[in-house]
Design a protein around this motif. Structure first.
Motif, PDB file in Angstrom:
ATOM      1  N   SER A   1       5.704  18.709 -15.320  1.00  0.00           N
ATOM      2  CA  SER A   1       5.963  18.316 -16.995  1.00  0.00           C
ATOM      3  C   SER A   1       5.393  19.645 -17.629  1.00  0.00           C
ATOM      4  N   GLU A   2       4.106  19.873 -16.731  1.00  0.00           N
ATOM      5  CA  GLU A   2       3.317  21.337 -16.612  1.00  0.00           C
ATOM      6  C   GLU A   2       4.161  23.004 -16.247  1.00  0.00           C
ATOM      7  N   LEU A   3       4.776  22.348 -15.165  1.00  0.00           N
ATOM      8  CA  LEU A   3       5.177  23.583 -15.300  1.00  0.00           C
ATOM      9  C   LEU A   3       6.733  23.467 -16.115  1.00  0.00           C
ATOM     10  N   TYR A   4       7.248  23.573 -15.753  1.00  0.00           N
ATOM     11  CA  TYR A   4       8.115  23.405 -16.855  1.00  0.00           C
ATOM     12  C   TYR A   4       8.222  23.278 -18.595  1.00  0.00           C
ATOM     13  N   ASP A   5       6.662  22.816 -19.386  1.00  0.00           N
ATOM     14  CA  ASP A   5       6.382  23.179 -20.487  1.00  0.00           C
ATOM     15  C   ASP A   5       6.861  22.034 -21.258  1.00  0.00           C
ATOM     16  N   CYS A   6       7.668  20.796 -20.858  1.00  0.00           N
ATOM     17  CA  CYS A   6       8.030  19.923 -21.570  1.00  0.00           C
ATOM     18  C   CYS A   6       7.693  18.606 -21.000  1.00  0.00           C
TER      19      CYS A   6
ATOM     20  N   GLU B   1      14.206  25.138  -3.701  1.00  0.00           N
ATOM     21  CA  GLU B   1      15.178  25.747  -3.729  1.00  0.00           C
ATOM     22  C   GLU B   1      15.609  25.036  -5.476  1.00  0.00           C
ATOM     23  N   SER B   2      15.189  23.127  -5.776  1.00  0.00           N
ATOM     24  CA  SER B   2      14.571  22.653  -6.476  1.00  0.00           C
ATOM     25  C   SER B   2      13.895  22.886  -7.668  1.00  0.00           C
ATOM     26  N   LEU B   3      13.344  23.948  -7.048  1.00  0.00           N
ATOM     27  CA  LEU B   3      12.467  24.518  -8.729  1.00  0.00           C
ATOM     28  C   LEU B   3      12.612  26.125  -8.938  1.00  0.00           C
ATOM     29  N   ILE B   4      14.531  26.811  -8.580  1.00  0.00           N
ATOM     30  CA  ILE B   4      14.625  27.963  -8.857  1.00  0.00           C
ATOM     31  C   ILE B   4      14.693  28.090 -10.366  1.00  0.00           C
ATOM     32  N   ASP B   5      14.826  26.987 -11.023  1.00  0.00           N
ATOM     33  CA  ASP B   5      15.205  27.615 -12.794  1.00  0.00           C
ATOM     34  C   ASP B   5      13.774  27.501 -13.147  1.00  0.00           C
ATOM     35  N   CYS B   6      12.811  27.303 -12.375  1.00  0.00           N
ATOM     36  CA  CYS B   6      11.140  26.919 -13.237  1.00  0.00           C
ATOM     37  C   CYS B   6      10.734  28.513 -13.353  1.00  0.00           C
TER      38      CYS B   6
ATOM     39  N   LYS C   1       1.111  -0.756  -0.265  1.00  0.00           N
ATOM     40  CA  LYS C   1      -0.005  -0.080   0.288  1.00  0.00           C
ATOM     41  C   LYS C   1       0.776   1.589   0.329  1.00  0.00           C
ATOM     42  N   GLU C   2       2.060   0.761   0.927  1.00  0.00           N
ATOM     43  CA  GLU C   2       2.846   2.278   0.892  1.00  0.00           C
ATOM     44  C   GLU C   2       3.849   2.641  -0.101  1.00  0.00           C
ATOM     45  N   LEU C   3       4.004   1.392  -1.133  1.00  0.00           N
ATOM     46  CA  LEU C   3       5.001   1.433  -2.315  1.00  0.00           C
ATOM     47  C   LEU C   3       3.479   2.252  -3.256  1.00  0.00           C
ATOM     48  N   ARG C   4       2.537   1.585  -3.691  1.00  0.00           N
ATOM     49  CA  ARG C   4       1.980   2.149  -4.199  1.00  0.00           C
ATOM     50  C   ARG C   4       1.164   3.473  -3.968  1.00  0.00           C
ATOM     51  N   LYS C   5       1.273   4.185  -2.872  1.00  0.00           N
ATOM     52  CA  LYS C   5       0.789   5.921  -2.806  1.00  0.00           C
ATOM     53  C   LYS C   5       2.522   6.486  -3.781  1.00  0.00           C
ATOM     54  N   ARG C   6       3.970   5.619  -2.828  1.00  0.00           N
ATOM     55  CA  ARG C   6       4.728   6.453  -3.258  1.00  0.00           C
ATOM     56  C   ARG C   6       5.006   6.272  -5.144  1.00  0.00           C
ATOM     57  N   LEU C   7       4.399   5.460  -5.772  1.00  0.00           N
ATOM     58  CA  LEU C   7       4.102   5.076  -6.752  1.00  0.00           C
ATOM     59  C   LEU C   7       3.551   6.241  -7.365  1.00  0.00           C
ATOM     60  N   ASN C   8       2.641   6.407  -7.302  1.00  0.00           N
ATOM     61  CA  ASN C   8       1.349   7.220  -7.311  1.00  0.00           C
ATOM     62  C   ASN C   8       2.027   8.868  -7.138  1.00  0.00           C
ATOM     63  N   LEU C   9       2.150   9.290  -6.277  1.00  0.00           N
ATOM     64  CA  LEU C   9       2.810  10.399  -6.108  1.00  0.00           C
ATOM     65  C   LEU C   9       3.957  10.799  -7.300  1.00  0.00           C
ATOM     66  N   GLU C  10       4.963   9.834  -7.128  1.00  0.00           N
ATOM     67  CA  GLU C  10       6.111  10.136  -8.398  1.00  0.00           C
ATOM     68  C   GLU C  10       5.357  10.306  -9.473  1.00  0.00           C
ATOM     69  N   GLU C  11       4.207   9.558 -10.027  1.00  0.00           N
ATOM     70  CA  GLU C  11       4.013   9.976 -11.629  1.00  0.00           C
ATOM     71  C   GLU C  11       3.022  11.138 -11.304  1.00  0.00           C
ATOM     72  N   TRP C  12       2.993  11.725  -9.551  1.00  0.00           N
ATOM     73  CA  TRP C  12       1.836  12.914  -9.918  1.00  0.00           C
ATOM     74  C   TRP C  12       2.681  14.250 -10.218  1.00  0.00           C
ATOM     75  N   ILE C  13       3.959  13.635  -9.754  1.00  0.00           N
ATOM     76  CA  ILE C  13       5.167  15.290  -8.959  1.00  0.00           C
ATOM     77  C   ILE C  13       5.638  15.213 -10.945  1.00  0.00           C
TER      78      ILE C  13
ATOM     79  N   GLU D   1       8.760  14.752 -19.970  1.00  0.00           N
ATOM     80  CA  GLU D   1       9.489  14.100 -18.488  1.00  0.00           C
ATOM     81  C   GLU D   1      11.139  13.791 -19.674  1.00  0.00           C
ATOM     82  N   GLU D   2      11.806  13.579 -20.931  1.00  0.00           N
ATOM     83  CA  GLU D   2      12.514  13.476 -21.488  1.00  0.00           C
ATOM     84  C   GLU D   2      13.301  15.147 -22.095  1.00  0.00           C
ATOM     85  N   GLU D   3      12.323  16.119 -21.704  1.00  0.00           N
ATOM     86  CA  GLU D   3      12.984  17.415 -22.312  1.00  0.00           C
ATOM     87  C   GLU D   3      13.538  17.739 -20.656  1.00  0.00           C
ATOM     88  N   MET D   4      12.793  17.776 -19.544  1.00  0.00           N
ATOM     89  CA  MET D   4      12.813  18.212 -18.789  1.00  0.00           C
ATOM     90  C   MET D   4      14.586  18.322 -17.777  1.00  0.00           C
TER      91      MET D   4
END
Length: 141
Positions: free
Chosen positions: A72-77, A107-112, A55-67, A79-82
């Motif tokens: 992709s929306e934030l950077y307008d590209c 800090e991680s999103l500073i270039d967005c 259950k925890e692995l499934r939640k984590r996978l869903n979260l990573e897919e959402w991220i 996944e491969e081009e991100m």
């Protein structure tokens, strides 16, 4: 010690060996020998796996897919081009306050070039209540 606790049906398996489960004679086990009661221990091949919290692995996978979808929306590209953006969920879970987590994410999103506040807020809400994934433990054989 009782007699039942000292009896063993087989030595402990070694790495690479197969594990067999003992079943009642003549009940649902496949065997090349005829079922006639002479062999009280029929062997059924099984697999030994490490127990994960699915259950925890499934939640984590869903979260990573959402991220990935949100980035992709934030950077307008796609996944491969991100650009290289590292968001470590376990690192975020180790941080005690949401303000510190938000700061680390910013800090991680500073270039967005798009606003990231909604993404950060939503991500913090999604990780609330999650646990850091630890190495799986093996159950005793």
């Amino acid at each position: 010690m009782s007699a039942a606790s000292t009896e063993t049906s087989a030595p402990l398996p070694t790495a690479g060996s197969r594990v067999f489960f003992q079943g009642a004679p003549g009940v649902g086990c496949v065997s090349s020998a005829p079922i006639n009661g002479e062999d009280p221990v029929q062997k059924k091949q099984g697999k030994v796996t490490v127990k994960y919290d699915r259950k925890e692995l499934r939640k984590r996978l869903n979260l990573e897919e959402w991220i990935i979808e949100q980035l992709s929306e934030l950077y307008d590209c796609e996944e491969e081009e991100m650009p290289e953006v590292e968001i470590d969920i376990d690192d975020l879970l180790e941080i005690s306050s949401d303000d510190e987590r938000a700061s680390k994410l910013q800090e991680s999103l500073i270039d967005c070039y798009k606003p990231t506040e909604d993404f950060v807020r939503e991500l913090l809400g999604r990780i609330r209540g999650m646990r850091k994934l630890s190495a799986p433990t093996k159950k005793g054989l």
